[in-house]
Design a protein around this motif. Structure first.
Motif, short mmCIF file in Angstrom:
data_model
loop_
_atom_site.label_atom_id
_atom_site.label_comp_id
_atom_site.label_asym_id
_atom_site.label_seq_id
_atom_site.Cartn_x
_atom_site.Cartn_y
_atom_site.Cartn_z
N ASN A 16 -15.89 31.33 12.65
CA ASN A 16 -14.89 32.34 12.32
C ASN A 16 -13.55 32.08 13.01
OD1 ASN A 16 -15.70 34.77 10.55
ND2 ASN A 16 -17.52 34.30 11.70
N VAL A 17 -13.62 31.63 14.26
CA VAL A 17 -12.37 31.31 14.97
C VAL A 17 -11.66 30.16 14.25
CG1 VAL A 17 -11.45 30.35 17.12
CG2 VAL A 17 -13.16 32.17 17.20
N LYS A 18 -12.45 29.17 13.87
CA LYS A 18 -11.88 28.00 13.19
C LYS A 18 -11.18 28.41 11.89
CE LYS A 18 -14.36 24.06 13.56
NZ LYS A 18 -15.47 23.16 13.26
N THR A 19 -11.85 29.23 11.09
CA THR A 19 -11.25 29.61 9.80
C THR A 19 -10.04 30.54 10.01
OG1 THR A 19 -12.89 31.34 9.53
CG2 THR A 19 -13.33 29.30 8.42
N THR A 20 -10.06 31.35 11.08
CA THR A 20 -8.90 32.20 11.36
C THR A 20 -7.70 31.33 11.71
OG1 THR A 20 -10.34 33.94 12.20
CG2 THR A 20 -8.03 34.10 12.81
N LEU A 21 -7.93 30.33 12.56
CA LEU A 21 -6.82 29.44 12.97
C LEU A 21 -6.27 28.66 11.78
CD1 LEU A 21 -8.15 28.12 16.39
CD2 LEU A 21 -6.27 29.73 16.00
N ARG A 22 -7.14 28.42 10.79
CA ARG A 22 -6.67 27.68 9.61
C ARG A 22 -5.90 28.56 8.64
NH1 ARG A 22 -11.80 23.62 8.70
NH2 ARG A 22 -11.35 22.44 10.57
N ASN A 23 -5.93 29.85 8.89
CA ASN A 23 -5.17 30.78 8.04
C ASN A 23 -4.21 31.56 8.92
OD1 ASN A 23 -6.38 30.63 5.25
ND2 ASN A 23 -8.21 30.88 6.51
#
Lengths: 259, 319
Positions: A16-23
């Protein structure tokens, strides 16, 4: 919790952290709004701190909790958005088909939302220091403000995750975040309780738990270590978190139940 | 590895609306078998898949997958099955490689083992070149292949595929078929496939059950099912405004050993000797002055079996 739950929660949170940082546009607008609140209210309204009711308090310290709570609510709202996105694109079902712990599937986005709001709060406090913030209780007070922000964020994350799990629909989850406005503005947002003129707004401020969050933060920022005033925020967080996390848990149980 | 599926008197009624989606269904799939569930939309296929993959509880009956009870031992079932549902379940913000690694780690692979397994699967589904690309930028076919790879991470004993090729173009469909055949033959994976495409079931499955309106209406090998309806099919389309009831009646009474049904605007005649019976049909039509727009003779396909079995008055394939 078994080791699997820890491991699965770690995997879910990391993802979830990864996908947040990608958006980045999922958190930058919220951060900008919170910084905007701080700059504009400080710039435009700081004169009212000359009123006797303020007792010489720094308006920046008075308005900072508004900006922090705004960042916290926005950041925590990301948990709900993330769950809705997973339900809509089928990833939630994919996770349910794996042996991953059901708890971790829901906890992952909530913890990621907490981390997001922690970073956002730190940045807002950093901006406030650049603008000349002075904290009566020093770094201990900053830490207390951070904890209150996280606690209030958790309460809101429970709400947003609950709405997301119950509806599974982006529009409904988005509509749920409109609670942000009454929570922030029907309170002692700009002036102390004594200076609120309208009776209805006074009543709303008393009912609104955010008022106690503001008071709690303002206590350590302006007045010092005043135990009872600080505890008001802690009690508000405990009550609201209990309600919203229960709501999220019940909604989660329904979402992962097998009908 | 036990790849058996045993379903006994399974029923499902949805609380909401009281719809009975599955009605007393029983069947068995042997280890290593390629089994297909064929039926139209709303027939109950996906509901059965959801029950067998532990996503939904049955109202009554029992089901065992890979030797475990889907109701009482869902965690154990999940460790032994792979499932690709109708909608691909992928996170568009992760890369293909990250998605596969995450799946491997969830299934208990170590960090390094998970990476190696992801690499291996990317190669199998020919996505190595797109491995570092975010899934949001994948085409429909690439997503479907990745979804299939995700189901294979832990080398499941049983693979459930709910309409795996819906929406794919022919070349991607063939690629998926090829991979499924390989899995079934080389690895001995039991495959439970649902499809609306008769051609798909015919091409892939060892055995087929036709499901309609929540009930299994026929089961057998493709060959057995085709044999059940005779060897040939005559399909005729009466002209608009013609008396279809009269035509149907005349053909039913005039043809010996033929099964005559109406299917939407067509009349379908299942017969043993198509060429001889085609002349007889033409004679009847001529004698009774019945005009037709079109008349065709063909060998039966599973499509015809499906139409015949689900028959008049039942939910149609096209619907």
């Amino acid at each position: 919790m078994s080791s699997n739950v820890w491991r699965d929660t770690w995997l879910m949170t990391r993802r979830n952290v990864k996908t947040t940082l990608r958006n980045p546009f999922s958190f930058i607008p919220n951060l900008m709004i919170s910084a905007f609140f701080l700059l504009v209210y400080e710039g435009g309204l700081s004169g009212i701190s000359q009123l006797p009711t303020f007792e010489g308090a720094n308006y920046l310290a008075f308005i900072l909790p508004v900006s922090i709570v705004s960042a916290a609510i926005g950041g925590a709202g990301g948990a709900g958005q993330s769950i809705v996105k997973d339900i809509e694109n089928g990833f939630f079902s994919r996770l349910l088909l794996t042996p991953a712990s059901r708890l971790s599937i829901v906890l992952g986005p909530i913890i990621a939302g907490m981390l997001q709001l922690f970073v956002q709060t730190l940045l807002i406090i950093g901006i406030a220091f650049l603008l000349g913030l002075e904290v009566q209780t020093g770094m201990g007070g900053v830490l207390f403000v951070l904890l209150i922000a996280i606690g209030w964020g958790l309460a809101f994350a429970g709400y947003s995750a609950g709405v997301a799990l119950r509806t599974g629909n982006a529009q409904a989850a988005q509509a749920g975040t409109f609670i942000f406005f009454p929570l922030i503005f029907l309170s002692t947002t700009f002036v102390p309780y004594e200076l609120i003129d309208a009776q209805w707004l006074k009543i709303a401020a008393v009912i609104n738990p955010t008022t106690y969050i503001f008071e709690s933060m303002r206590t350590v920022l302006i007045d010092g270590w005043v135990f009872w005033d600080m505890m008001q925020g802690v009690i508000a967080i405990t009550i609201v978190s209990t309600l919203t996390i229960t709501f999220a848990a019940v909604s989660a149980k329904r979402a992962v139940s097998r009908g | 590895m036990n790849g058996k599926i045993v379903v006994d008197h399974l029923s499902k009624t949805f609380k909401k609306g009281g719809v009975q989606a599955v009605k007393d269904v029983s069947f068995k799939v042997e280890e290593g078998e390629f089994f297909a569930f064929l039926g139209p939309n709303g027939a109950g296929k996906s509901t059965i898949v959801q029950i067998l993959t532990t996503l939904m509880n049955a109202t009554s009956g029992t089901a065992f997958v890979a030797g475990f009870d889907v109701i009482k031992e869902p965690e154990k079932v999940r460790r032994h099955i792979g499932a690709a549902l109708q909608e691909t379940g992928v996170d568009p913000d992760l890369t293909g490689r990250e998605m596969l690694e995450l799946q491997a780690w969830i299934f208990g692979f170590g960090k390094r083992e998970g990476r190696l397994r992801a690499e291996e699967l990317l190669d199998i589904v020919q996505l190595t070149e797109a491995a570092e690309r975010r899934i949001g930028r994948y085409s429909g076919g690439m997503r479907r292949r990745l979804d299939l790879a995700l189901t294979l991470v832990h080398e499941p004993a049983v693979l459930f595929l709910d309409e795996p090729t819906t929406g794919l173009d022919p070349s991607n469909r063939m690629a998926v078929w090829e991979e499924l055949r390989r899995l079934n033959k080389d690895k001995g994976t039991t495959i439970f496939l649902t499809t609306q495409y008769l051609e798909e079931a015919d091409n892939l499955a060892d055995r087929i059950s036709i499901i309609n309106d929540g009930e299994i209406v026929a089961s057998g090998t493709p060959k057995e099912l085709k044999a059940r309806i005779g060897s040939d099919l005559i399909a005729l389309t009466p002209v608009d405004g013609g008396d279809e009831d009269r035509t149907l009646h005349l053909l039913k009474s005039g043809l010996m050993d033929a099964d005559v049904i109406r299917k939407q605007e067509k009349i379908l005649i299942y017969v043993e000797e198509g060429t001889r019976q085609l002349l007889e049909v033409a004679r009847i039509l001529d004698r009774e002055n019945i005009e037709v727009e079109d008349i065709q003779l063909s060998s039966p396909t599973l499509d015809d079996i499906f139409l015949k079995i689900t028959g008049e008055g039942k939910r149609s394939y096209e619907q």
